[in-house]
Design a protein around this motif. Structure first.
Motif, mmCIF file in Angstrom:
data_model
loop_
_atom_site.group_PDB
_atom_site.id
_atom_site.type_symbol
_atom_site.label_atom_id
_atom_site.label_comp_id
_atom_site.label_asym_id
_atom_site.label_seq_id
_atom_site.Cartn_x
_atom_site.Cartn_y
_atom_site.Cartn_z
ATOM 1 N N PRO A 111 0.917 -1.128 -0.058
ATOM 2 C CA PRO A 111 0.100 0.009 -0.034
ATOM 3 C C PRO A 111 0.907 1.243 -0.086
ATOM 4 C CG PRO A 111 0.190 -0.917 2.045
ATOM 5 C CD PRO A 111 0.762 -1.891 1.246
ATOM 6 N N LEU A 112 0.401 2.292 -0.392
ATOM 7 C CA LEU A 112 0.905 3.650 -0.586
ATOM 8 C C LEU A 112 0.944 4.343 1.033
ATOM 9 C CD1 LEU A 112 0.094 4.786 -4.051
ATOM 10 C CD2 LEU A 112 2.245 3.869 -3.184
ATOM 11 N N ASN A 113 1.340 5.450 1.229
ATOM 12 C CA ASN A 113 1.433 6.191 2.649
ATOM 13 C C ASN A 113 1.752 5.202 3.740
ATOM 14 O OD1 ASN A 113 0.965 8.492 4.234
ATOM 15 N ND2 ASN A 113 -0.929 7.787 4.731
ATOM 16 N N ALA A 114 2.635 4.080 3.709
ATOM 17 C CA ALA A 114 2.900 3.222 4.596
ATOM 18 C C ALA A 114 4.455 3.421 5.276
ATOM 19 C CB ALA A 114 2.794 1.688 4.132
ATOM 20 N N LEU A 115 4.651 3.802 6.206
ATOM 21 C CA LEU A 115 5.910 4.229 6.688
ATOM 22 C C LEU A 115 6.493 2.934 7.517
ATOM 23 C CD1 LEU A 115 5.110 7.437 8.314
ATOM 24 C CD2 LEU A 115 5.746 7.079 5.855
ATOM 25 N N GLN A 116 7.902 3.078 7.355
ATOM 26 C CA GLN A 116 8.729 1.780 8.128
ATOM 27 C C GLN A 116 9.933 2.395 8.744
ATOM 28 O OE1 GLN A 116 8.974 -1.162 5.128
ATOM 29 N NE2 GLN A 116 11.334 -1.011 5.352
ATOM 30 N N ILE A 117 10.575 2.035 9.749
ATOM 31 C CA ILE A 117 11.885 2.380 10.181
ATOM 32 C C ILE A 117 12.167 1.202 10.975
ATOM 33 C CG2 ILE A 117 10.986 3.694 12.300
ATOM 34 C CD1 ILE A 117 13.436 5.617 11.813
ATOM 35 N N ILE A 140 6.981 2.385 -2.432
ATOM 36 C CA ILE A 140 6.431 2.674 -3.817
ATOM 37 C C ILE A 140 6.358 1.500 -4.650
ATOM 38 C CG2 ILE A 140 6.014 4.308 -5.674
ATOM 39 C CD1 ILE A 140 8.282 5.754 -3.360
ATOM 40 N N ALA A 141 5.163 0.954 -5.129
ATOM 41 C CA ALA A 141 5.349 -0.137 -6.104
ATOM 42 C C ALA A 141 3.973 0.169 -6.931
ATOM 43 C CB ALA A 141 5.085 -1.473 -5.508
ATOM 44 N N ALA A 142 3.818 -0.503 -7.926
ATOM 45 C CA ALA A 142 2.689 -0.107 -8.864
ATOM 46 C C ALA A 142 2.399 -1.558 -9.447
ATOM 47 C CB ALA A 142 3.104 0.757 -10.113
ATOM 48 N N ARG A 143 1.135 -1.630 -9.812
ATOM 49 C CA ARG A 143 0.821 -2.902 -10.366
ATOM 50 C C ARG A 143 0.840 -2.961 -11.970
ATOM 51 N NH1 ARG A 143 -5.558 -5.174 -8.730
ATOM 52 N NH2 ARG A 143 -4.026 -4.913 -6.860
ATOM 53 N N LEU A 144 1.929 -3.241 -12.527
ATOM 54 C CA LEU A 144 2.494 -3.287 -13.699
ATOM 55 C C LEU A 144 2.793 -4.817 -14.350
ATOM 56 C CD1 LEU A 144 4.807 -0.328 -13.236
ATOM 57 C CD2 LEU A 144 2.295 -0.095 -14.191
ATOM 58 N N GLN A 145 2.891 -5.013 -15.377
ATOM 59 C CA GLN A 145 3.213 -6.242 -16.113
ATOM 60 C C GLN A 145 4.659 -6.470 -15.983
ATOM 61 O OE1 GLN A 145 1.426 -8.347 -17.407
ATOM 62 N NE2 GLN A 145 -0.433 -7.180 -16.836
ATOM 63 N N GLN A 184 3.627 7.973 -11.715
ATOM 64 C CA GLN A 184 4.799 8.781 -11.423
ATOM 65 C C GLN A 184 4.748 9.421 -9.673
ATOM 66 O OE1 GLN A 184 4.503 12.515 -13.635
ATOM 67 N NE2 GLN A 184 6.665 12.896 -13.469
ATOM 68 N N TYR A 185 5.908 9.323 -9.308
ATOM 69 C CA TYR A 185 6.045 9.776 -7.955
ATOM 70 C C TYR A 185 6.897 11.057 -7.643
ATOM 71 C CZ TYR A 185 7.516 9.259 -2.833
ATOM 72 O OH TYR A 185 7.522 9.454 -1.362
ATOM 73 N N LEU A 186 6.163 12.135 -7.276
ATOM 74 C CA LEU A 186 6.933 13.238 -7.368
ATOM 75 C C LEU A 186 7.212 13.668 -5.807
ATOM 76 C CD1 LEU A 186 4.713 13.948 -9.639
ATOM 77 C CD2 LEU A 186 5.949 15.915 -9.898
ATOM 78 N N HIS A 187 8.315 14.244 -5.561
ATOM 79 C CA HIS A 187 8.689 14.619 -4.006
ATOM 80 C C HIS A 187 8.921 15.920 -3.755
ATOM 81 C CE1 HIS A 187 12.937 14.715 -4.808
ATOM 82 N NE2 HIS A 187 12.924 13.947 -5.692
ATOM 83 N N ALA A 188 9.242 16.362 -2.427
ATOM 84 C CA ALA A 188 9.116 17.759 -2.345
ATOM 85 C C ALA A 188 10.627 18.103 -2.042
ATOM 86 C CB ALA A 188 8.505 18.355 -1.277
ATOM 87 N N ILE A 203 9.846 -3.030 -5.713
ATOM 88 C CA ILE A 203 9.617 -2.240 -4.827
ATOM 89 C C ILE A 203 10.535 -1.203 -4.502
ATOM 90 C CG2 ILE A 203 8.836 -1.893 -2.374
ATOM 91 C CD1 ILE A 203 8.065 -4.846 -2.486
ATOM 92 N N VAL A 204 10.221 0.115 -4.484
ATOM 93 C CA VAL A 204 11.168 1.137 -4.487
ATOM 94 C C VAL A 204 10.830 1.819 -3.002
ATOM 95 C CG1 VAL A 204 11.859 3.632 -5.041
ATOM 96 C CG2 VAL A 204 11.433 1.617 -6.820
ATOM 97 N N HIS A 205 11.953 2.311 -2.360
ATOM 98 C CA HIS A 205 11.769 2.958 -1.006
ATOM 99 C C HIS A 205 12.286 4.454 -1.076
ATOM 100 C CE1 HIS A 205 10.529 -0.887 1.462
ATOM 101 N NE2 HIS A 205 11.291 -1.547 0.300
ATOM 102 N N ASN A 206 11.414 5.148 -0.692
ATOM 103 C CA ASN A 206 11.883 6.688 -0.614
ATOM 104 C C ASN A 206 12.594 6.735 0.792
ATOM 105 O OD1 ASN A 206 10.368 9.855 -0.845
ATOM 106 N ND2 ASN A 206 12.335 9.236 -1.521
#
Length: 562
Positions: free
Chosen positions: A386-392, A469-474, A534-538, A549-552
């Motif tokens: 899921p998105l908006n899921a934090l971990q440390i 961040i992950a997306a449902r892609l082929q 697309q994932y944009l950041h500040a 899976i990509v971790h920001n």
């Protein structure tokens, strides 16, 4: 006199840099970077001269990194002379980075280095010629090999994510605001007298704002933030205040000149037309249910906040022309066809939707479990990511935000903007507050994350505060942006990164293995070649790849230097 050779201490390399250096008048460069508390990686070459080629084909003559290259320690110089690579290269070059400071406790003072250098040079087995970085490449014959590096070939070695990337966020904010102020001032001056300031263009204010910004962007403000970061913050604040004054003064001037009957003038400083949800602060007694733009379109108005005699409102605005404006006035007219955001709540979730996208926020975990196209029904969120899921990670435990959510509540419910506020804890490590925002226009969801740490995080990039961040892609391709280009990135490298345990100069050090890092200057794009997310950041430019899976990296701690 201008410098002709480019050399950076901290890592500063991207594929389009040769074109920029050539455009700035540089003839030569050096690709050997200092290795101290930041640990950059760049390929080791077998030649001492090469031509570094950018994406557009521009080339600049450089001294690459080779095995004999040395850092500050003078005792290593003789070892470099005896390295086998010296015998293998046609024109062996030993580059030694020295910082000569007139202070008695510095390790590289001239009185420590010069005597030993003279002894080495006097040994008959060595034939040493001392040259500057400009003199050596100037002897090139024109047959040098070409180097074409991508960002998969290198690792910055910086502590990206340090203190939530505050200085990177301030840098972006100050630079964008300055560019906008320049556009506002240019258009304002073209309207003629009387000017917004004493002359047609606020040259002094903008020049001083750029000076302050450049001082704040000094590499030590970022890499050595614990030593001089506060000074950099002062310069950022000065730059922001100057550009804000110019921007607001000239915007008011434009509004008075072009929209005398308007309640709100929306100005677009960019080089392309803009369609977005816009906010403005206006007299509270002027607010009504809608606005009419200068083409007669009725736009819904939502009050976000009131304070005394003022109200902050938001409204959708479409096709604001490049370096142009739209004038709007409050009216009671309503248009049922205007884009709006809708909210649906049940016991399990809160759903936000507009004509483009539908977002589902799980009440139990506070995570975005669905992000669907409203037009096609295509789902982008993977069920297990899921998105908006934090971990440390702290010690031997991984703390996840889904396990510590205290509340998921509506904060704004439309019709222009809807916002869900999520609050909770990451175990005993941190409290957090997230806002998930959807406007009436566009397939864009904004997530704002605010952590407050209860314990100091470990000094580690791999164990930092992250969001997945992950997306449902082929299949998965990752594209990322860097200065003046967007290219694919594999992110397959594994690198060693060094940290101090206390004092930056004298404390023991330790290393961690950083796996599959990469950066996105403004965004990353996950795609299978047909569709994508697309994932944009500040300002959080650091990412770690873990398969598909990509971790920001949102926040990391570094002892002393941070």
């Amino acid at each position: 006199m201008r410098p002709v050779t480019w050399w950076e201490e901290e890592f500063d390399l991207f594929p389009q840099l040769p074109q920029i250096l050539r455009g700035c008048g540089f003839q030569y460069g050096c690709l050997f970077f200092q290795w101290t508390w930041h640990t950059p990686h760049i390929p080791i070459e077998k030649v001492s001269r090469a031509r570094w080629r950018g994406l557009d084909g521009s080339e600049i003559l450089v001294d690459p990194k080779t095995d004999p290259c040395l850092h500050q320690w003078p005792e290593d110089f003789e070892q470099g002379l005896r390295h086998e690579a010296v015998e293998q290269m046609e024109h062996p070059l030993i580059i030694q980075w020295l910082e000569l400071l007139p202070t008695p406790d510095w390790m590289c003072r001239a009185e420590l280095i010069a005597p030993r250098m003279r002894e080495i040079a006097g040994q008959p087995e060595f034939d040493i010629h001392w040259v500057t970085l400009s003199e050596f490449p100037a002897r090139a014959k024109g047959d040098e090999p070409v180097l074409e590096y991508t960002l998969d070939d290198v690792f910055h070695g910086m502590s990206i994510g340090k203190n939530g990337d505050l200085v990177r966020y301030l840098s972006r904010q100050a630079e964008n605001q300055l560019l906008s102020a320049e556009s506002f001032a240019l258009v304002s001056g073209m309207l003629g007298r009387p000017y917004a300031q004493w002359d047609v263009y606020p040259e002094w204010e903008l020049r001083q704002a750029w000076r302050d910004l450049l001082l704040a962007q000094h590499r030590d403000v970022d890499e050595c933030k614990g030593l001089c970061g506060d000074t950099g913050k002062l310069y950022y604040r000065n730059s922001l205040e100057l550009s804000r004054m110019v921007l607001e003064r000239n915007l008011r001037h434009i509004a008075r000149r072009v929209g005398e009957a308007a309640d709100i003038v929306v100005f677009n400083p960019l080089g392309w037309a803009q369609t977005s949800v816009t906010t403005a602060t206006v007299p509270a007694d002027r607010v009504s249910a809608s606005l009419l733009d200068d083409e007669g379109h009725a736009l819904p108005v939502q009050v976000l906040d009131t304070s005394g005699e003022e109200a902050t409102v938001c409204f959708p605005i479409a096709n604001v022309p490049s370096v142009g404006y739209r004038a709007c006035r409050f009216a009671q007219t309503e248009d049922g066809t205007a884009p709006r955001v809708a909210v649906h709540e049940d016991a399990d979730a809160i759903s936000l939707s507009n004509p483009k996208v539908i977002v589902r926020v799980d009440r139990r975990t506070g995570a975005i479990t669905s992000l669907r196209s409203a037009e096609e029904g295509t789902e982008f969120v993977r069920e297990n990511v899921p998105l908006n899921a934090l971990q440390i990670t702290l010690g031997d435990r991984v703390y996840r935000s889904q396990d510590g959510v205290h509340s998921v509540q509506m904060e704004q419910a439309g019709p222009v903007l809807a916002c869900v506020r999520v609050e909770g804890t990451l175990g005993t490590v941190a409290r957090f507050r997230s806002r998930i925002v959807l406007g009436a226009l566009g397939a864009r969801v904004e997530v704002q994350t605010h952590p407050k740490f209860l314990q100091r995080p470990e000094p580690s990039m791999m164990r930092s505060l992250q969001t997945a961040i992950a997306a449902r892609l082929q299949r998965l391709e990752i594209w990322h942006d860097h200065p003046f280009a967007v290219t694919p990135v594999r992110a397959e490298g594994v690198y060693r990164k060094k940290y101090p345990t206390g004092d930056w100069m004298t404390s023991p050090q330790f290393f961690e293995e950083v796996r599959h890092p990469f950066t996105g200057l403004n965004f990353i794009f996950l795609t299978d070649g047909v569709r994508g997310l697309q994932y944009l950041h500040a300002g959080n430019q650091g990412f770690l790849r873990d398969g598909d899976i990509v971790h920001n990296v949102l926040f990391m701690h570094v002892r002393c230097m941070g």
